[in-house]
Design a protein around this motif. Sequence first.
Motif, PDB file in Angstrom:
ATOM      1  N   LEU A   6      11.655 -18.925 -21.946  1.00  0.00           N
ATOM      2  CA  LEU A   6      10.733 -17.837 -22.292  1.00  0.00           C
ATOM      3  C   LEU A   6       9.741 -17.575 -21.165  1.00  0.00           C
ATOM      4  CD1 LEU A   6       9.819 -15.910 -24.588  1.00  0.00           C
ATOM      5  CD2 LEU A   6       8.308 -17.720 -25.351  1.00  0.00           C
ATOM      6  N   THR A   7       9.421 -18.589 -20.385  1.00  0.00           N
ATOM      7  CA  THR A   7       8.491 -18.412 -19.273  1.00  0.00           C
ATOM      8  C   THR A   7       9.112 -17.685 -18.095  1.00  0.00           C
ATOM      9  OG1 THR A   7       9.041 -20.544 -18.298  1.00  0.00           O
ATOM     10  CG2 THR A   7       7.258 -20.520 -19.914  1.00  0.00           C
ATOM     11  N   PHE A   8      10.416 -17.424 -18.116  1.00  0.00           N
ATOM     12  CA  PHE A   8      11.083 -16.719 -17.032  1.00  0.00           C
ATOM     13  C   PHE A   8      11.002 -15.201 -17.192  1.00  0.00           C
ATOM     14  CE2 PHE A   8      14.011 -20.615 -16.886  1.00  0.00           C
ATOM     15  CZ  PHE A   8      13.066 -21.314 -16.166  1.00  0.00           C
ATOM     16  N   VAL A   9      10.336 -14.734 -18.233  1.00  0.00           N
ATOM     17  CA  VAL A   9      10.118 -13.313 -18.442  1.00  0.00           C
ATOM     18  C   VAL A   9       8.605 -13.086 -18.361  1.00  0.00           C
ATOM     19  CG1 VAL A   9      10.406 -11.373 -20.006  1.00  0.00           C
ATOM     20  CG2 VAL A   9      12.134 -13.165 -19.926  1.00  0.00           C
ATOM     21  N   ILE A  10       8.179 -12.394 -17.300  1.00  0.00           N
ATOM     22  CA  ILE A  10       6.750 -12.211 -17.038  1.00  0.00           C
ATOM     23  C   ILE A  10       6.470 -10.723 -16.904  1.00  0.00           C
ATOM     24  CG2 ILE A  10       4.849 -12.795 -15.501  1.00  0.00           C
ATOM     25  CD1 ILE A  10       6.649 -15.137 -14.507  1.00  0.00           C
ATOM     26  N   ASP A  11       5.729 -10.167 -17.834  1.00  0.00           N
ATOM     27  CA  ASP A  11       5.294  -8.763 -17.772  1.00  0.00           C
ATOM     28  C   ASP A  11       6.425  -7.806 -17.406  1.00  0.00           C
ATOM     29  OD1 ASP A  11       2.683  -9.379 -18.449  1.00  0.00           O
ATOM     30  OD2 ASP A  11       2.085  -9.696 -16.369  1.00  0.00           O
ATOM     31  N   TYR A  12       7.467  -7.793 -18.189  1.00  0.00           N
ATOM     32  CA  TYR A  12       8.631  -6.921 -18.019  1.00  0.00           C
ATOM     33  C   TYR A  12       9.409  -7.208 -16.732  1.00  0.00           C
ATOM     34  CZ  TYR A  12       6.335  -4.379 -21.735  1.00  0.00           C
ATOM     35  OH  TYR A  12       5.738  -4.035 -22.909  1.00  0.00           O
TER      36      TYR A  12
ATOM     37  N   ALA B 267      19.295 -21.585 -16.474  1.00  0.00           N
ATOM     38  CA  ALA B 267      19.065 -22.182 -17.792  1.00  0.00           C
ATOM     39  C   ALA B 267      20.284 -21.979 -18.686  1.00  0.00           C
ATOM     40  CB  ALA B 267      17.830 -21.573 -18.441  1.00  0.00           C
ATOM     41  N   GLY B 268      20.918 -20.820 -18.594  1.00  0.00           N
ATOM     42  CA  GLY B 268      22.135 -20.571 -19.358  1.00  0.00           C
ATOM     43  C   GLY B 268      23.281 -21.454 -18.910  1.00  0.00           C
TER      44      GLY B 268
END
Length: 75
Positions: free
Chosen positions: A30-36, A46-47
């Motif tokens: 979840l931390t790999f998505v930052i402000d779009y 991660a996958g």
Amino acid sequence: MFNFIGAWNEFFFAIILGNNQIKAVTVESLTFVIDYIFLFGRLFAAGLILFPIIFYTFFVQKYIAIGFTGGALKG
């Protein structure tokens, strides 16, 4: 549907009760998505960690089902 609800509850359980030292892979991704902005390299890495688990589950799924139903039969 039950699997989705269980995974969703486990995700929120890890977010709410987890501390900064220990995080699940789903919460950390979840931390790999930052402000779009999607950090695709890190998301794919991660996958890739989760791929053997998913592959193993699909490979062994029929044996798990046989074990479940075999214990339910009387005889």
